[in-house]
Design a protein around this motif. Structure first.
Motif, PDB file in Angstrom:
ATOM      1  N   GLY A 162       0.797  -1.228   0.000  1.00 33.62           N
ATOM      2  CA  GLY A 162       0.000   0.000   0.000  1.00 33.62           C
ATOM      3  C   GLY A 162       0.829   1.277   0.000  1.00 33.62           C
ATOM      4  N   LYS A 192       4.403   0.951  -4.092  1.00 37.58           N
ATOM      5  CA  LYS A 192       5.555   0.300  -4.730  1.00 37.58           C
ATOM      6  C   LYS A 192       5.311  -0.027  -6.199  1.00 37.58           C
ATOM      7  CE  LYS A 192       6.654  -3.046  -2.257  1.00 37.58           C
ATOM      8  NZ  LYS A 192       5.668  -3.912  -2.900  1.00 37.58           N
ATOM      9  N   THR A 250       2.971   1.109  -8.269  1.00 34.32           N
ATOM     10  CA  THR A 250       2.768   2.348  -9.028  1.00 34.32           C
ATOM     11  C   THR A 250       4.111   3.026  -9.299  1.00 34.32           C
ATOM     12  OG1 THR A 250       0.753   2.603  -7.711  1.00 34.32           O
ATOM     13  CG2 THR A 250       1.405   4.477  -9.051  1.00 34.32           C
ATOM     14  N   ARG A 310       2.867   9.968  -2.075  1.00 34.46           N
ATOM     15  CA  ARG A 310       1.757  10.765  -1.537  1.00 34.46           C
ATOM     16  C   ARG A 310       2.198  12.131  -1.033  1.00 34.46           C
ATOM     17  NH1 ARG A 310       0.046   5.730   0.206  1.00 34.46           N
ATOM     18  NH2 ARG A 310      -1.462   4.934  -1.268  1.00 34.46           N
TER      19      ARG A 310
HETATM   20  P1  GDP Z   1       1.881  -1.176  -3.280  1.00 36.25           P
HETATM   21  O1  GDP Z   1       0.989  -2.090  -2.510  1.00 36.25           O
HETATM   22  O2  GDP Z   1       2.991  -0.627  -2.430  1.00 36.25           O
HETATM   23  O3  GDP Z   1       2.374  -1.759  -4.556  1.00 36.25           O
HETATM   24  O4  GDP Z   1       0.985   0.109  -3.614  1.00 36.25           O
HETATM   25  P2  GDP Z   1       0.315   0.559  -4.996  1.00 36.25           P
HETATM   26  O5  GDP Z   1       1.353   0.937  -5.982  1.00 36.25           O
HETATM   27  O6  GDP Z   1      -0.680  -0.453  -5.402  1.00 36.25           O
HETATM   28  O7  GDP Z   1      -0.396   1.912  -4.534  1.00 36.25           O
HETATM   29  C1  GDP Z   1      -1.462   1.933  -3.616  1.00 36.25           C
HETATM   30  C2  GDP Z   1      -2.367   3.111  -3.956  1.00 36.25           C
HETATM   31  O8  GDP Z   1      -1.678   4.341  -3.755  1.00 36.25           O
HETATM   32  C3  GDP Z   1      -2.812   3.131  -5.404  1.00 36.25           C
HETATM   33  O9  GDP Z   1      -4.173   3.503  -5.444  1.00 36.25           O
HETATM   34  C4  GDP Z   1      -1.942   4.207  -6.049  1.00 36.25           C
HETATM   35  O10 GDP Z   1      -2.559   4.821  -7.148  1.00 36.25           O
HETATM   36  C5  GDP Z   1      -1.759   5.168  -4.902  1.00 36.25           C
HETATM   37  N1  GDP Z   1      -0.518   5.968  -5.004  1.00 36.25           N
HETATM   38  C6  GDP Z   1       0.740   5.546  -5.238  1.00 36.25           C
HETATM   39  N2  GDP Z   1       1.609   6.575  -5.241  1.00 36.25           N
HETATM   40  C7  GDP Z   1       0.878   7.710  -5.014  1.00 36.25           C
HETATM   41  C8  GDP Z   1       1.216   9.115  -4.889  1.00 36.25           C
HETATM   42  O11 GDP Z   1       2.358   9.556  -4.986  1.00 36.25           O
HETATM   43  N3  GDP Z   1       0.165   9.963  -4.636  1.00 36.25           N
HETATM   44  C9  GDP Z   1      -1.122   9.499  -4.504  1.00 36.25           C
HETATM   45  N4  GDP Z   1      -2.071  10.412  -4.263  1.00 36.25           N
HETATM   46  N5  GDP Z   1      -1.455   8.213  -4.602  1.00 36.25           N
HETATM   47  C10 GDP Z   1      -0.481   7.315  -4.862  1.00 36.25           C
END
Ligand code: GDP
Length: 297
Positions: free
Chosen positions: A111, A114, A116, A250
């Motif tokens: 979450g 990573k 993204t 974020r």
């Molecule tokens: P992972 O579980 O670490 O791989 O996380 P994800 O890449 O699936 O991201 C989780 C959520 O955070 C997704 O809905 C992304 O679109 C969102 N997200 C990732 N980076 C950012 C960011 O820099 N800003 C915002 N607002 N949302 C982000």
């Protein structure tokens, strides 16, 4: 919600005797306000303390120039010192991706952003540096995460390693390496599994992947809004895995950015990029000036 630090400091200095140079007492009084501002910006207490000490020695005895108020002068000293700590060594945004195929290991909690960020970074390396990139998801426990990377790859025009059901993460890493060599890729990116919190199984898995891939860069992706938790995560990953840099996601949110300072001070590792949204081009090189401004309010 937060009172501007400059305003706060002018108030402090109005109450102090006007002198030609900043006295130790003046500086001490002013830095008490700075400390509050740092803590409000979610800088950890030990880091705030060390930082204040450093600035105190620097500021005491400085001549007050006519053009600025003592308050503004202290803010400037604090601002410059913040940038110094935040910048650290090396060029923000620079990655070691020579000697193809160069492996980049992406690590972090679930979450944090990573997957993204893996795709955003791949796009950046492709668009800006003309690199040919292969991405691979190693998150075998979450088929949806593997799918997510494949979909993002299609969106940005970057290849992903075909998914083979039942394969373990280390085997996937090996296959990515082979595929990257055979396919003439410049860089291959390994998107590891995340957990909700740090646990032994996750760390052992990431360690095994690291040993197979021998990454040129190991980037920790953390949610910049989680403050001190992000700092603990960075400490843990760095101790166990050894990271080469951090991506703070974020940062489009309304956090004050204090985690960046704590993270930098605690781990000594550079913050390389910041995530500024969900879109594939919302990744920027880390700019210490911007964060310093945000911390000071
Ligand atoms: P992972 O579980 O670490 O791989 O996380 P994800 O890449 O699936 O991201 C989780 C959520 O955070 C997704 O809905 C992304 O679109 C969102 N997200 C990732 N980076 C950012 C960011 O820099 N800003 C915002 N607002 N949302 C982000």
């Amino acid at each position: 919600m937060f009172e501007n630090l400059s305003e706060r400091l002018s108030g402090v200095f109005d109450r102090l005797t006007k002198q030609g140079a900043l006295s130790e007492d003046d500086v001490k009084t002013a830095l008490r306000e700075v400390r509050v501002a740092l803590l409000e910006a979610d800088v950890s207490l030990p880091v705030a303390r060390d930082f204040i000490k450093r600035v105190q020695d620097q500021a005491t005895g400085q001549a007050v120039t006519k053009s600025v108020t003592p308050g503004q002068q202290v803010v400037k000293i604090v601002h410059d010192a913040l940038i110094d700590v935040l910048r650290g060594e090396g060029e923000p945004g620079a990655l070691k991706v020579d000697a193809p195929p160069a492996p980049i290991l992406m690590v972090g909690l679930q979450g944090g952003g990573k997957t993204t960020t893996t795709a955003k970074l791949a796009k950046r390396l492709k668009d800006r540096d003309g690199k040919k990139i292969l991405m691979a998801s190693l998150d075998v426990n979450r088929p949806a995460a593997m799918e997510q990377l494949a979909i993002l790859g299609m969106q940005i025009g970057v290849d992903t390693l075909p998914i083979v059901k039942g394969e373990d993460p280390v085997a996937i890493a090996k296959r990515a390496k082979t595929q990257a060599s055979l396919g003439g890729y410049d860089v291959y990116m390994l998107d590891t599994a995340g957990r909700l919190s740090i646990d032994e199984e996750l760390m052992a898995q990431v360690e095994a992947i690291r040993d197979v891939a021998n990454p040129r860069e190991t980037l920790l992706v953390v949610d910049g809004l989680t403050g001190q938790d992000a700092v603990h995560t960075a400490e843990n990953f760095d101790e166990r895995i050894g990271i080469t840099g951090v991506v703070l996601t974020r940062m489009d949110g309304d956090g004050r950015g204090g985690a960046a300072l704590s993270m930098r001070a605690v781990t000594g590792k550079p913050i390389k990029f910041v995530g500024l949204g969900e879109k594939m081009d919302a990744l920027e090189t880390f700019e210490p000036e911007r964060i310093a401004g945000r911390i000071l309010g």
